[in-house]
Design an enzyme around this catalytic site. Structure first.
Site, PDB file in Angstrom:
ATOM      1  N   ASP A 110      11.622 -50.745  40.540  1.00  0.00           N
ATOM      2  CA  ASP A 110      12.970 -50.464  41.008  1.00  0.00           C
ATOM      3  C   ASP A 110      12.935 -49.115  41.728  1.00  0.00           C
ATOM      4  O   ASP A 110      11.940 -48.388  41.668  1.00  0.00           O
ATOM      5  CB  ASP A 110      13.983 -50.499  39.859  1.00  0.00           C
ATOM      6  CG  ASP A 110      15.389 -50.788  40.379  1.00  0.00           C
ATOM      7  OD1 ASP A 110      15.605 -50.689  41.604  1.00  0.00           O
ATOM      8  OD2 ASP A 110      16.280 -51.093  39.581  1.00  0.00           O
TER       9      ASP A 110
HETATM   10  C1  BGC Z   1      18.779 -51.278  42.149  1.00  0.00           C
HETATM   11  C2  BGC Z   1      18.033 -52.513  42.582  1.00  0.00           C
HETATM   12  C3  BGC Z   1      18.035 -52.591  44.084  1.00  0.00           C
HETATM   13  C4  BGC Z   1      17.377 -51.348  44.623  1.00  0.00           C
HETATM   14  C5  BGC Z   1      17.227 -51.335  46.134  1.00  0.00           C
HETATM   15  C6  BGC Z   1      18.278 -50.028  42.855  1.00  0.00           C
HETATM   16  O1  BGC Z   1      19.112 -48.944  42.621  1.00  0.00           O
HETATM   17  O2  BGC Z   1      18.683 -51.145  40.749  1.00  0.00           O
HETATM   18  O3  BGC Z   1      18.607 -53.654  41.994  1.00  0.00           O
HETATM   19  O4  BGC Z   1      17.424 -53.751  44.519  1.00  0.00           O
HETATM   20  O5  BGC Z   1      18.147 -50.226  44.239  1.00  0.00           O
HETATM   21  O6  BGC Z   1      18.417 -51.106  46.762  1.00  0.00           O
END
Ligand code: BGC
Length: 734
Positions: free
Chosen positions: A273
């Site tokens: 993540d």
């Molecule tokens: C989120 C993810 C997301 C990623 C990219 C993160 O803050 O938890 O679910 O895909 O950002 O934007």
């Protein structure tokens, strides 16, 4: 591009192996590195700072993927640079959060889950993939398949609700929708099941918080949707921000290597993540970023999203013997395989056709598709005295509430690719049915410039607007009140401790109710709310969530009876925040039954029961359940059937639900577990016999030794209209 060697190779695996042999250590690390694009990509090359560094890394082949770069022109520019200027010219894969649409927005995922209609959900993901692929994207960070029991957690809007069985069906439908049947087509994209694992169990519903859960919950509640996604051949999985039982999931080898890649045979790649590799440092798990890179790679996190850990330190970790190069080969092999499957090596610009871009965005087929999805996503919570549907020649209608005239909030929180203020408002939708309506905004609720990055401001003090709304209600025959949360009050980092209507909305409702009781309450929200007063006093309540681009049209169709609501709640609605976490598939305690003294499982100040149970939802017609029968003569296919009759006056659809209860087990089983559902349409007076088949797959569970077991004994069975109500019987599994 020096790929002549690959021309002779036949299979993707052979091509990957040949390519790996050509790569330097730095180039391998590069494939494992994902950067966020934030500069004007079509403008001049950035000269300094972060962007300049990323630019240089792209040219060196030190980047395997970009996120948040969209548009055929932008994508083509970066792809061209990498393909033509880097030594090996390995194309980039472009990722983006395409959560419930790109430009044309479907309802938020929690709302879609309320449809219990897998075909519709798959179609919705297909629409999203069609638009996203038209702007150069080939990878979405969806579906989020995190089960959650906690409405305080803002990200429940992004998932399929509280139940692992329903969640697994939805995971499969969404993966199939995004990926289609042929990933190399220019309108299919790789999906990403996230966040592995247990992010939805954040303590106290507080974002990014600790998760501490046992084996049974992990295996039986959290895993099923992920496993279903893997079985549907999901190409990528994202780990998460959370600790799980003391270890950040991003650094958890058991989760990623042993379970996901090992036992389940997942052959795609794992993306971290956002900066979750780096966050292992503040978690107190890694000493510094270099250590974090080592732990992430060893644990099986194949690609680093924006924490610069791999690109900065992984090669040194290999040179110092801390990480074996074979770990990188494995990760890069997985990443390259997905790129091959997407067809990027055949044509890196496959997704960069400006003509297609122009013609697919906001396409009218997409608009009608998301309208259909929006209709199916609404849940009728109450309809006393048949107030709904409204007559088309209804005399005087008052429409009240700021959200009724809001074309931005119903787009929800995750709509980064779409355009602000593009939802059809409820007011505009209603006007297509009648001109005989008057609108009053009521008091101010939210700040106008609410956005993805900042906290929504709620007015708690300025009461102006209430009296005007009350006056209007007084002189009207029926009042439609549109109340709820702002779209940006749910989603990532939107945890809330209060689950009532924000601001002065309940005060407004009470004031209107004093002068006119004929109220239809249309709720817009991204999570279950505590609406006890509303449920007690308002005759008709329609749960409309955040329905996306076609919001107003969909709601008007339901309110005027052109679509008969058929949705069912995918999450329990609590009576009070103090009941949370609350979910239907809980365990029994040793003192579950009421006794005259206080020593049984209950609250002193609140009922145990929720306000609305999981699976609940009404229709403009009624359904009768009869003749439950169980045939257990073939123990490997136990048949459960019941007759469902439309006992009302209009045609309607019902989601018939099957629950089981394994009464005695070596690890206690929940009091009820959903194990089947069917959505059927019935004309007035029509009956249908619905049959479910229970196999070992439905009857078994994971024990503390991580074994899937089916234990003999008595199983309770319920077939009904919700988790709270149905016909009951039992059978014995030998
Ligand atoms: C989120 C993810 C997301 C990623 C990219 C993160 O803050 O938890 O679910 O895909 O950002 O934007």
């Amino acid at each position: 591009m020096n790929f002549t060697i690959m021309a002779q190779e036949k299979t993707i695996d052979q091509k990957v192996d040949s390519l790996l042999k050509l790569m330097t250590l730095e180039e391998k690390v590069g494939q494992m590195n994902q950067y966020n694009g934030f500069w004007d990509i079509t403008g001049p090359a950035p000269k300094e700072g972060n962007a300049a560094e990323k630019y240089e890394h792209l040219k060196k082949g030190w980047v395997g993927s970009m996120l948040n770069v969209t548009g055929t022109e932008e994508v083509r520019k970066l792809q061209k640079m990498v393909v033509e200027e880097s030594r090996l010219g390995i194309p980039l894969i472009f990722g983006f959060d395409v959560i419930h649409g790109y430009k044309t927005l479907a309802p938020i995922p929690l709302a879609e889950a309320a449809s219990w209609d897998m075909e519709a959900i798959e179609k919705s993901a297909r629409i999203a993939a069609d638009e996203a692929s038209a702007v150069g994207l080939n990878w979405t960070f969806a579906p989020m398949v995190d089960i959650s029991h906690d409405a305080r957690w803002g990200r429940v809007m992004e998932g399929g609700g509280e139940d692992p069985y329903l969640g697994a069906q939805i995971a499969k439908a969404r993966v199939n929708g995004f990926q289609g049947t042929d990933l190399s087509q220019n309108n299919t994209i790789a999906a990403c099941a996230k966040h592995f694992a247990a992010y939805g169990f954040a303590e106290a519903g507080k974002e990014y918080n600790t998760v501490d859960i046992g084996t049974s919950t992990l295996y039986n509640m959290v895993f099923p949707p992920f496993k279903a996604a893997v079985e549907a051949d999901v190409k990528t999985v994202m780990n998460g921000f959370n600790l799980l039982n003391g270890v950040p999931v991003t650094g958890d080898k058991n989760l990623q290597r042993n379970i996901l890649k090992g036992t389940w045979g997942f052959d795609g790649f794992i993306i971290s993540d956002w900066s979750s590799i780096g966050e292992m440092v503040p978690h107190g798990y890694a000493a510094d970023l270099k250590h974090a890179a080592e732990l992430g790679a060893l644990a099986g996190s194949d690609m680093d999203m924006e924490s610069y850990a791999y690109v900065t330190h992984l090669a040194d970790n290999v040179r110092e013997g801390k990480v074996d190069e074979s770990i990188l080969d494995e990760a890069v092999g997985r990443i390259l395989r997905v790129k091959f499957e997407l067809g990027l090596f055949d044509d890196p610009y496959r997704y960069c056709n400006p003509e297609r871009e122009k013609s697919r965005l906001y396409h009218e087929d997409h608009q009608s598709g998301v309208l259909e999805m929006a209709q199916k996503s609404m849940v009728l919570l109450k309809n006393e005295g048949g107030l709904l549907p409204l007559k088309k020649n209804q005399p005087k209608i008052a429409v009240i509430g700021e959200l009724a005239n809001d074309n931005n909030s119903p787009l929800g929180s995750w709509r980064l690719g779409s355009d602000d203020n593009t939802a059809v408002t409820v007011l505009d939708g209603l006007k297509k049915y009648t001109q005989n309506l008057t609108y009053a905004k009521g008091p101010k609720v939210f700040n106008e410039d609410a956005n993805f990055l900042n906290e929504v401001q709620v007015n708690e003090t300025d009461r102006s607007g209430i009296s005007e709304a009350v006056e209007l209600a007084q002189s009207s025959d029926v009042v439609i009140m549109v109340l709820g949360e702002h779209g940006f009050q749910s989603g990532e980092a939107r945890s809330r401790t209060k689950l009532g209507l924000p601001g002065l909305q309940l005060d407004l409702l009470k004031a209107v109710h004093k002068v006119n009781k004929n109220i239809v309450l249309v709720l817009m929200n991204g999570r279950p709310l505590t609406i006890n007063w509303e449920a007690e006093n308002v005759p008709a309540i329609l749960e409309a969530w955040q329905l996306g681009s076609q919001t107003g049209n969909a709601i008007a169709k339901v309110l005027f009876g052109d679509y008969n609501p058929s949705g069912k709640l995918p999450m329990t609605f609590p009576r009070s925040v103090g009941q949370v976490p609350i979910y239907y598939n809980h365990y029994s305690t040793g003192r579950a039954n009421e006794v005259p003294i206080v020593f049984w499982t209950h609250y002193s100040d609140e009922k145990n029961e929720p306000l609305f149970p999981f699976g609940y939802g009404l229709s403009y017609t009624t359904f009768g359940y009869s003749d439950l029968a169980i045939d257990s003569s073939n123990q490997s296919k136990i048949k459960v059937s019941a007759t469902i009759t439309n006992t009302g006056k209009v045609a309607g659809e019902e989601v018939v639900q099957l629950y089981i209860h394994d009464k005695v087990a070596s690890v206690t089983r929940p009091v009820k577990e959903l194990k089947g559902f069917q959505k059927i349409g019935l004309a007035p007076n029509e009956s249908k016999r619905v049959e479910f088949v229970l196999t070992n797959k439905e009857l078994g569970f994971y024990n503390h030794q991580y074994e899937f077991v089916v234990e003999p004994g008595e199983f309770g069975v319920m077939v009904g209209t919700s988790s709270g109500e149905g016909l009951i019987d039992s059978f014995v599994k030998k």
